[in-house]
Design a protein around this motif. Structure first.
Motif, mmCIF file in Angstrom:
data_model
loop_
_atom_site.group_PDB
_atom_site.id
_atom_site.type_symbol
_atom_site.label_atom_id
_atom_site.label_comp_id
_atom_site.label_asym_id
_atom_site.label_seq_id
_atom_site.Cartn_x
_atom_site.Cartn_y
_atom_site.Cartn_z
ATOM 1 N N ASN A 149 0.762 -1.294 -0.001
ATOM 2 C CA ASN A 149 0.034 0.063 -0.137
ATOM 3 C C ASN A 149 0.952 1.186 -0.160
ATOM 4 O OD1 ASN A 149 1.071 -0.433 2.428
ATOM 5 N ND2 ASN A 149 -0.872 0.157 3.663
ATOM 6 N N GLY A 150 1.987 0.956 -0.665
ATOM 7 C CA GLY A 150 3.065 2.174 -0.713
ATOM 8 C C GLY A 150 2.721 3.353 -1.618
ATOM 9 N N PRO A 151 3.323 4.184 -1.774
ATOM 10 C CA PRO A 151 3.096 5.399 -2.805
ATOM 11 C C PRO A 151 2.791 4.914 -4.131
ATOM 12 C CG PRO A 151 5.515 5.399 -2.274
ATOM 13 C CD PRO A 151 4.872 4.338 -1.341
ATOM 14 N N GLY A 152 3.229 3.752 -4.733
ATOM 15 C CA GLY A 152 3.360 3.524 -6.081
ATOM 16 C C GLY A 152 4.479 4.105 -6.661
ATOM 17 N N ILE A 153 4.746 4.064 -7.943
ATOM 18 C CA ILE A 153 5.801 4.373 -8.624
ATOM 19 C C ILE A 153 5.253 5.190 -10.088
ATOM 20 C CG2 ILE A 153 7.899 3.982 -9.964
ATOM 21 C CD1 ILE A 153 8.171 1.560 -8.520
ATOM 22 N N PRO A 154 5.574 6.617 -10.469
ATOM 23 C CA PRO A 154 4.912 7.054 -11.332
ATOM 24 C C PRO A 154 5.158 6.365 -12.826
ATOM 25 C CG PRO A 154 6.157 8.526 -10.002
ATOM 26 C CD PRO A 154 6.315 7.270 -9.543
ATOM 27 N N GLN A 155 4.225 6.433 -13.765
ATOM 28 C CA GLN A 155 4.443 5.624 -14.788
ATOM 29 C C GLN A 155 5.709 5.967 -15.557
ATOM 30 O OE1 GLN A 155 0.974 6.013 -17.364
ATOM 31 N NE2 GLN A 155 1.971 5.575 -19.037
#
Lengths: 481, 481
Positions: free
Chosen positions: A75-81
């Protein structure tokens, strides 16, 4: 020697030497893959100040050919495309390499190594699903690796709506799905053990694991408190080599020495900057770029106290230690008790200290009690920057520090005056450092460093005294009964 | 995770992780430097079919600051002017990385690592003097490293006449002079020991060493016979991973499958090539470039015997073993006797065999006698491709194979049924292989491989039986006296 000379891409190098990265056996490869994915999730959550929920699932795809599928989700910040392909498909690409602070990942190799191993052994790309909170939808993309060029190969990129199991929308997070030739095993060196150890030193994380038989294990969060935020620091003058200082001067655009010294180093006050210049016989108005080789050498000598002002070495402040994030005694206790049921738990967090300009801090824990085998070597749980170390125990600095203690004084058995002691106990040791020196890229053992050794040994001695007191008390109580 | 992401140069990576390359302590750094220089000299001489004369000299430049100067000189073929900067100043540049044959160096890291460490710790470039027989004069040049770009920095390049001590002109050879922060020490892990061990497994080399006190040691050549010439071979189908095969097909310009299979692999006859296509259900006239992912997978399955023709796996020849160059029993004996004075010497060279398509061969030697301590662990001399391994003994596959033998059966003492035995003996073990798998770039220990382990163990057992016979005979003779 001169025939057929050519430049080798870093990706070709690591494909051929995949055992450097921890892919040397089918049993170990799946552990390495879990480790790289989970380390990244924990690092990303910590930086984004999110309490991590981590899900790991391993399934058997083809038992005859030893093909496993690993899926990890956070549930982390994710990675920009736009960053996905570099993070997953390009070796030595990262944000933490030059930053001086405690972090799990650092080298920009880990997860790309997993993508590479997956592709090498199954011919398939790795699937990445990433959602950042600023976007409405998540990116879904397959990532492969062009090993000849160290570049990612993207395919099937789309944007989708990512829903949780309860049909609410996922706000942010990352899911990685990858297949590889690997064997799942249980025991002391296993994915289960890796996650169990991870949960001990990351008491703020909630970790769930589903094994190939569909069995689910859950290590719940035992504290809502995130590890303290770590700040990157500048290098300290005591940790600089001549070649490095030359490069820093050459690349500097600072207008004068005092600015250069104060802005590029930690521990240098205005006064110290002036004194360093005086000791090195440099004008404070000089441009660092204009320094001659002998000037740089003189400056280094001033750094190291070999050049003095008024008969004294220049006093520098210690580097700040907010670049470190120890687990702290209470949470080590909680973490240990969660996984090992026992009577006596002693822990100790030493004060931060410095080796060659690198701040570091040692923490140890000892559990003693009936649950464990009395006639075997104690279990040694080694950690560096909150990451469990599972291989190469004998070759690791932390083990050597444990072995150097005469444990018989403290109530444990030991064959000779050295060696890992025997008895119903487990010893935990954690090194938090801005620059953990491993013996190889697989990050399984720490290489020798006398300062870290000494700190660890001292922590052990102190803890040992606690154990002795406990055992003496127990004996007394047994007598008075 | 996405902030400040950037590509790291391989040279920056290894500068920060110089301990991966064997520069983790001042004591070890000088040994590593000698090793890289001497390995290169021996490889170059062997390829050029020259009997090597190697001179190594270490001098103290500044005792207070631990600065040593290392000079190595050989009579090898020399390096052409245009290649010098790449060989010494660019990491991962080399000729041996893709070649499948036995060689000491392979990774294109070694000597550039030395130049890098020298520059980092002293700020100085490394001096190279090189003479090839086609030129009248030698090149003299200083080489440094731009670590941000992984490029060499050349300076002071001139051409000079290189004379020997007797004022004759040097025909061909290489001299490398470099300074570094390092400490010279004696003992079990030392430059002296490294060269002594090198001379055991390179009986065709003449090695002279001058230590910082001006003391000179000489290990003369004991045979005029050069190691047999090794030829590079093609990869064997049994050692190919799916991802690799995909790449080979994609990059192939061959007109048909049979050509592709016969020219790019070893062990594939015309008949086998046709049968492999049949098993994989591929037309032999297909272009490899046009293969679909499923076709490549089918081909790999045919390689691995999972697809059959007429109920039988396709028979492939073993890879040729002229890519290996064992030392051979007689020369191991000569080498051992040169440095250890003893009564009983047994040696054994196993036949070459194959693991995952990689040919390899194990050789062992055992020396037993009065000269050595009877109450200590036997001395273990480990070698891979004629290079001594001096660190990480406990973590090395070769040691594990020795430890797995019950030596008490053969007349040596052992604590328990496993472990390094005790007694007045030394055990030598040499692995010759086209693909030695080390645990890290420093090349000090071999990682696990069940085939190599089994071969080594068998060689030990056989040699052990020889020792037992010798001891029984000795006992009998003592009785009859």
């Amino acid at each position: 020697m001169a025939k057929n000379q050519k430049q080798i891409a870093i990706s070709e190098f690591f494909e051929k030497n995949k055992h450097f990265l921890g892919f040397d056996s089918l049993q170990r490869s799946i552990i390495t893959a879990v480790k790289e994915a989970v380390d990244n999730s924990l690092d990303a959550c910590e930086e984004a100040r999110i309490l991590p929920d981590i899900r790991v699932k391993i399934s058997k795809i083809d038992s005859k050919k030893d093909i496993l599928e690993l899926q990890t989700e956070d549930n982390g910040p994710g990675i920009p495309q736009k960053s996905i392909e570099k993070v997953f498909g390009q070796l030595l690409f990262g944000s933490r390499f030059h930053a001086i602070r405690q972090s799990r990942g650092q080298q920009g190799i880990g997860i790309t190594g997993v993508v590479m191993y997956s592709q090498l052994t199954t011919g398939k790309p790795t699937h990445v699903l990433s959602k950042i909170s600023n976007d409405d939808t998540a990116v879904s993309v397959n990532i492969g690796l062009d090993t000849r060029k160290n570049k990612a190969v993207k395919s099937d990129q789309t944007r989708i709506i990512w829903e949780n199991d309860d049909l609410t929308r996922k706000e942010h997070g990352l899911r990685v799905t990858t297949r590889m030739k690997a064997k799942y095993q249980r025991g002391r060196q296993s994915v289960f053990q890796y996650l169990r150890m991870t949960s001990i030193v990351n008491p703020h994380a909630d970790i769930m694991f589903t094994d190939p038989d569909g069995e689910t294990y859950h290590w719940p969060r035992v504290t809502e408190r995130l590890p303290s935020k770590v700040d990157a620091i500048k290098p300290h003058p005591h940790g600089i080599e001549l070649g490095q200082l030359q490069r820093m001067c050459r690349e500097s655009s600072d207008s004068r020495m005092t600015v250069f010294l104060r802005q590029n180093f930690s521990g240098v006050s205005m006064r110290a900057a002036k004194e360093l210049c005086e000791a090195a016989e440099l004008e404070i108005t000089m441009k660092p770029k204009s320094l001659k080789p002998d000037d740089v050498r003189a400056l280094l000598e001033a750094f190291q106290g070999e050049r003095e002002v008024n008969g004294k070495a220049i006093k520098l402040l210690s580097p700040p230690t907010n670049c470190l994030s120890p687990i702290e005694e209470m949470l080590i206790k909680k973490g240990l008790s969660k996984t090992i049921d026992s009577k006596f738990v002693a822990t100790m967090t030493r004060a931060p200290t410095v080796s060659h300009g690198n701040p570091f801090q040692v923490e140890v824990g000892l559990i003693f009690g009936e649950g464990m085998a009395a006639d075997k070597h104690v279990e040694v749980l080694r950690f560096a920057n909150r990451v469990p170390l599972m291989y190469q125990q004998g070759g690791c600095l932390l083990t050597k520090a444990i072995e150097s203690v005469d444990w018989r004084q403290y109530g444990l058995e030991q064959a000779g005056v050295k060696g890992v002691p025997k008895g119903p106990a487990a010893i935990l040791v954690h090194l938090a450092s801005t620059n953990v020196q491993f013996t190889s890229e697989a990050k399984e053992a720490l290489s020798d460093n006398e300062f870290v050794f000494e700190e660890t040994r001292r922590a052990m001695l102190e803890m040992g005294r606690g154990l002795r007191k406990h055992l003496e008390k127990k004996k007394k109580m047994a007598k008075t009964r």
